[in-house]
Design a protein around this motif. Structure first.
Motif, PDB file in Angstrom:
ATOM      1  N   CYS A   1       0.835  -1.207   0.000  1.00 49.53           N
ATOM      2  CA  CYS A   1       0.000   0.000   0.000  1.00 49.53           C
ATOM      3  C   CYS A   1       0.871   1.258   0.000  1.00 49.53           C
ATOM      4  N   VAL A   2       1.986   1.203   0.708  1.00 43.66           N
ATOM      5  CA  VAL A   2       2.909   2.340   0.703  1.00 43.66           C
ATOM      6  C   VAL A   2       3.395   2.600  -0.716  1.00 43.66           C
ATOM      7  N   THR A   3       3.777   1.545  -1.424  1.00 44.81           N
ATOM      8  CA  THR A   3       4.255   1.677  -2.802  1.00 44.81           C
ATOM      9  C   THR A   3       3.162   2.197  -3.723  1.00 44.81           C
TER      10      THR A   3
ATOM     11  N   ASP B   1      -0.327  15.593   1.671  1.00 48.87           N
ATOM     12  CA  ASP B   1       1.082  15.504   2.048  1.00 48.87           C
ATOM     13  C   ASP B   1       1.222  14.788   3.383  1.00 48.87           C
ATOM     14  N   GLN B   2       0.346  15.101   4.333  1.00 48.97           N
ATOM     15  CA  GLN B   2       0.356  14.396   5.612  1.00 48.97           C
ATOM     16  C   GLN B   2      -0.005  12.920   5.432  1.00 48.97           C
ATOM     17  N   PHE B   3      -0.910  12.648   4.507  1.00 51.60           N
ATOM     18  CA  PHE B   3      -1.275  11.255   4.202  1.00 51.60           C
ATOM     19  C   PHE B   3      -0.040  10.489   3.720  1.00 51.60           C
ATOM     20  N   ALA B   4       0.699  11.092   2.793  1.00 55.31           N
ATOM     21  CA  ALA B   4       1.891  10.425   2.251  1.00 55.31           C
ATOM     22  C   ALA B   4       2.941  10.208   3.336  1.00 55.31           C
ATOM     23  N   ARG B   5       3.172  11.214   4.178  1.00 53.29           N
ATOM     24  CA  ARG B   5       4.189  11.105   5.231  1.00 53.29           C
ATOM     25  C   ARG B   5       3.824  10.010   6.235  1.00 53.29           C
ATOM     26  N   THR B   6       2.545   9.938   6.567  1.00 52.84           N
ATOM     27  CA  THR B   6       2.100   8.917   7.524  1.00 52.84           C
ATOM     28  C   THR B   6       2.292   7.516   6.955  1.00 52.84           C
ATOM     29  N   LEU B   7       1.946   7.335   5.685  1.00 51.07           N
ATOM     30  CA  LEU B   7       2.142   6.029   5.051  1.00 51.07           C
ATOM     31  C   LEU B   7       3.611   5.634   5.057  1.00 51.07           C
TER      32      LEU B   7
ATOM     33  N   ALA C   1       5.907   6.553   7.043  1.00 52.79           N
ATOM     34  CA  ALA C   1       6.397   6.319   8.403  1.00 52.79           C
ATOM     35  C   ALA C   1       5.879   5.009   8.997  1.00 52.79           C
ATOM     36  N   SER C   2       4.818   4.464   8.439  1.00 53.90           N
ATOM     37  CA  SER C   2       4.165   3.302   9.045  1.00 53.90           C
ATOM     38  C   SER C   2       4.856   1.985   8.749  1.00 53.90           C
ATOM     39  N   CYS C   3       5.516   1.909   7.584  1.00 52.80           N
ATOM     40  CA  CYS C   3       6.033   0.600   7.152  1.00 52.80           C
ATOM     41  C   CYS C   3       6.964   0.807   5.964  1.00 52.80           C
ATOM     42  N   PRO C   4       8.020   0.001   5.817  1.00 51.12           N
ATOM     43  CA  PRO C   4       8.867   0.092   4.614  1.00 51.12           C
ATOM     44  C   PRO C   4       8.073  -0.292   3.357  1.00 51.12           C
ATOM     45  N   ALA C   5       8.334   0.401   2.286  1.00 54.02           N
ATOM     46  CA  ALA C   5       7.660   0.096   1.024  1.00 54.02           C
ATOM     47  C   ALA C   5       8.113  -1.259   0.498  1.00 54.02           C
TER      48      ALA C   5
END
Length: 503
Positions: free
Chosen positions: A108-110, A242-248, A250-254
């Motif tokens: 999901c990060v990717t 932008d906050q959405f992207a930063r949180t993602l 920070a949550s987990c490695p892509a």
């Protein structure tokens, strides 16, 4: 007549061949085409308000073009101007989830963090996407996400009443409410996309939706909060993209998006992403409750085997030995003609329906009045199979005049076949048992004019070179199946074989 069966109803443009429709809707507005100059695959989209899309693509998202589908201008077709854009062979995230299951958090990060960054640029310039959904996020050959479908894009001062994809539309959009800050509705859509990727289903309305912590117990609480905040019914309470992207991030490695085995078969060879082999065992679907801990497996490819022609020993008479040597020379030349066809792909079930028609109902008696059945996909394939059988028969009879009636004038393959016949006649040899088996026959592209490109699997069965007394001088072993592409050209007398194409 449906475009899926009427092969001459496909759009055409000079210098391109139309490969297939990319939508099941009829009439289809999105097509896969291939540029003849460099064999590059592109997407052609018809009936669009292209001025708005092109303007948005070139101005508002110029700084983030890496994650936006590239547009290459327009092409003229018989149906009007079409928009040409980048082809993403990985398909959409919606299709991928439907095929393989939900995503792990790293995937999901990717898939979504770069999209959020792209939207951030748009929002800073007062623009929004307006219809963000998993169906509008595509995967490139490298497994990289790109967004498409900007025809819904608008400025923050414009209302989009009722627009968007159900389940991914912010509740205030349905009432046509204005945004107090550009991008609030896109943030809701991003949160809905994340929910969909993690669960494999479209999020329910707020009152029917289970708590994120209950739905996704195996992911960090920071993602629970992100989902709740992003899909908050109060637009002002949502984070920025932008906050959405930063949180993602920070949550987990892509992690690379796991697409193997779930991309359309005809597009798999275009994909470049390679995933390392993980623990062995049968492939299994990921659990929706523990997606980010699921194992992954990569299927190993099959070894290739090579087959060569083997000479059968003949009696020791000088005459026969000499004839065998000459026969080998003939084989080397005739391989250009007898076993020349190559192809692409289709379904085995197509073959039984391809038997040549017993009557002549689809014969074109008048060039100005072409019967509808002559344009039907099954009719074209049947004609190809019948022509192939007639070609094998004519080669076995060394009948050059019969061959000429099967090809378009000046066809390169016809010249090769005629040269093979001349060589055999000079050597006093003939052919017996020549049969070409064609399976998986499909219409693979539409060319210019009345030209259709067929793909098939061709298998050359065992055949023999014999002398005037019928004595076998050389046996050519059955060849390995190979894929071919052949042009079929519609003339006044019916379908004929044109070029034999190579990849």
């Amino acid at each position: 007549m449906d475009e899926s069966t009427n092969v001459l109803a496909w759009p055409t443009s000079p210098g391109h061949v139309t490969v297939k429709p990319l939508s099941a809707k009829s009439p289809c507005k999105v097509w896969l085409i291939r540029r003849e100059s460099d064999q590059m695959y592109l997407t052609l989209k018809l009936s669009l308000t292209m001025e708005n899309i092109t303007s948005l693509r070139q101005e508002e998202v110029r700084q983030s073009r890496k994650y936006v589908v590239d547009f290459y201008g327009t092409l003229p077709t018989q149906f009007g101007e079409g928009l040409v854009m980048e082809y993403c062979p990985g398909g959409s995230l919606a299709d991928l989830v439907s095929s393989r299951s939900a995503f792990a958090l790293g995937e999901c990060v990717t898939a979504l963090a770069p999209i959020a960054q792209t939207l951030s640029v748009m929002h800073s310039q007062g623009q929004r996407h307006g219809d963000l959904s998993p169906a509008n996020i595509l995967l490139t050959a490298k497994g990289m996400p790109k967004i498409i479908d900007f025809q819904e894009a608008a400025s923050s001062s414009q209302a989009l009443t009722g627009s968007g994809t159900p389940g991914f539309v912010a509740p205030e959009m349905q009432a046509g409410a204005m945004e107090s800050q550009a991008g609030e509705q896109d943030v809701y859509s991003l949160g809905a996309c994340l929910w969909f990727l993690l669960s494999g289903r479209v999020p329910e309305e707020e009152l029917m939706r289970p708590p994120a912590s209950v739905m996704f117990p195996g992911i960090p609480s920071i993602i629970h909060e992100l989902l709740i905040d992003s899909m908050n019914p109060v637009p002002q309470a949502r984070p920025t993209v932008d906050q959405f992207a930063r949180t993602l991030f920070a949550s987990c490695p892509a992690e690379p998006i796991h697409w193997e085995g779930h991309v359309a078969a005809e597009a798999t060879h275009l994909m470049e992403t390679i995933h390392p082999t993980q623990e062995s065992g049968a492939a299994h679907r990921r659990s929706k409750r523990a997606r980010d801990n699921a194992a992954r497996q990569r299927n190993s490819g099959n070894d290739e085997s090579w087959h060569s022609h083997r000479l059968r020993r003949t009696p020791g008479a000088v005459k026969l030995a000499g004839a065998a040597v000459l026969g080998i020379m003939v084989i080397l030349g005739s391989m250009l003609g007898v076993n020349h066809f190559r192809a692409a792909e289709a379904k085995e079930a197509t073959a039984p329906a391809m038997a040549p028609p017993a009557d002549l109902d689809c014969r074109i008696m008048d060039g100005a009045q072409v019967p509808a059945c002559a344009l039907n996909r099954d009719t074209v394939v049947s004609a190809f199979l019948a022509l192939s059988r007639e070609r094998d028969k004519a080669m076995g009879q060394l009948a050059g005049e019969k061959l000429k009636r099967l090809y378009t004038p000046g066809a390169e393959q016809l010249q090769r076949d005629l040269e093979t016949i001349d060589q055999l006649l000079d050597l006093g040899l003939g052919l017996e048992g020549l049969r070409t088996k064609l399976t998986d026959v499909v219409v693979s592209a539409r060319g210019q004019g009345d030209t259709v490109i067929l793909a098939a699997t061709s298998t050359q069965e065992e055949y023999r070179y014999v002398d005037a007394e019928g004595v076998t001088m050389h046996t050519v072993q059955a060849a390995e199946p190979q894929r071919i592409e052949v042009e079929m050209v519609l003339e006044e007398s019916g379908w004929k074989i044109g070029k034999v194409l190579r990849r």
